[in-house]
Design an enzyme around this catalytic site. Sequence first.
Site, PDB file in Angstrom:
ATOM      1  CG  ASP A 249      -6.740  -1.649  -1.512  1.00 26.78           C
ATOM      2  OD1 ASP A 249      -7.009  -2.762  -1.740  1.00 26.78           O
ATOM      3  OD2 ASP A 249      -5.846  -1.242  -0.859  1.00 26.78           O
TER       4      ASP A 249
ATOM      5  CG  ASP B  78      -1.940  -1.129   1.246  1.00 25.96           C
ATOM      6  OD1 ASP B  78      -2.480  -1.458   0.175  1.00 25.96           O
ATOM      7  OD2 ASP B  78      -2.203  -1.572   2.180  1.00 25.96           O
TER       8      ASP B  78
END
Length: 214
Positions: free
Chosen positions: A184, A150
């Site tokens: 995401d 991320d």
Amino acid sequence: MDKETARNIRLSSIIIACVLIVDQAVKIIVKTNMFIGQDIEVTPWFHILFVENNGMAFGMEVISKLFLSLFRIAAIIFIGYYIWRLSKRGTNANRNYIASVSLIFAGALGNVIDCMFYGLIFDDPFPPFTATMFPEWGGYETFLHGRVVDMLYFPLFSFTWPQWVPGIGGEEFLFFRPIFNIADAAITIGVLIILLFQRKSLSDDLKTTAPDNA
């Protein structure tokens, strides 16, 4: 295969390929050029902050890593079949709905790739060293146990709660706190489009799930 079905499949394939290429390219660039925890401030409200997680979207961790990886694989198989079924409707297919589901599929697949392969193809050095791709000494984990990369962090605004607020007085409130990735974002955008603009398509499709309509 008729022309309309082929067009539907081509649309879905282009969306999936674009999301995967961008998602994996960004992850590999970040992982091989930044160390864990490194924070690059692009603007006060947008940072590139490199973190990894074993859990679900936006860094949540609620179930075991292996179970989550297997669940993700099962989910992408199901969604892939669902896209195929939608595409086979030809001229009756809602291409906006197919595009939305394709975004969800691409995002799920992007994170599954991390889980499946990143533990095998990257090492795990301590900061301030950056990861090596295909190291001679092997990766940091086994198949299906890789960590999801991320890096997108949007601390849009923050404030301190007044002291008189029960339980949280004096504490800082930060929006938006989660750190996420392109995959995401694709999942979130796909879900939001369906909920906001394609609810009728979803509702109609749920009514035609009998085997003779599949």
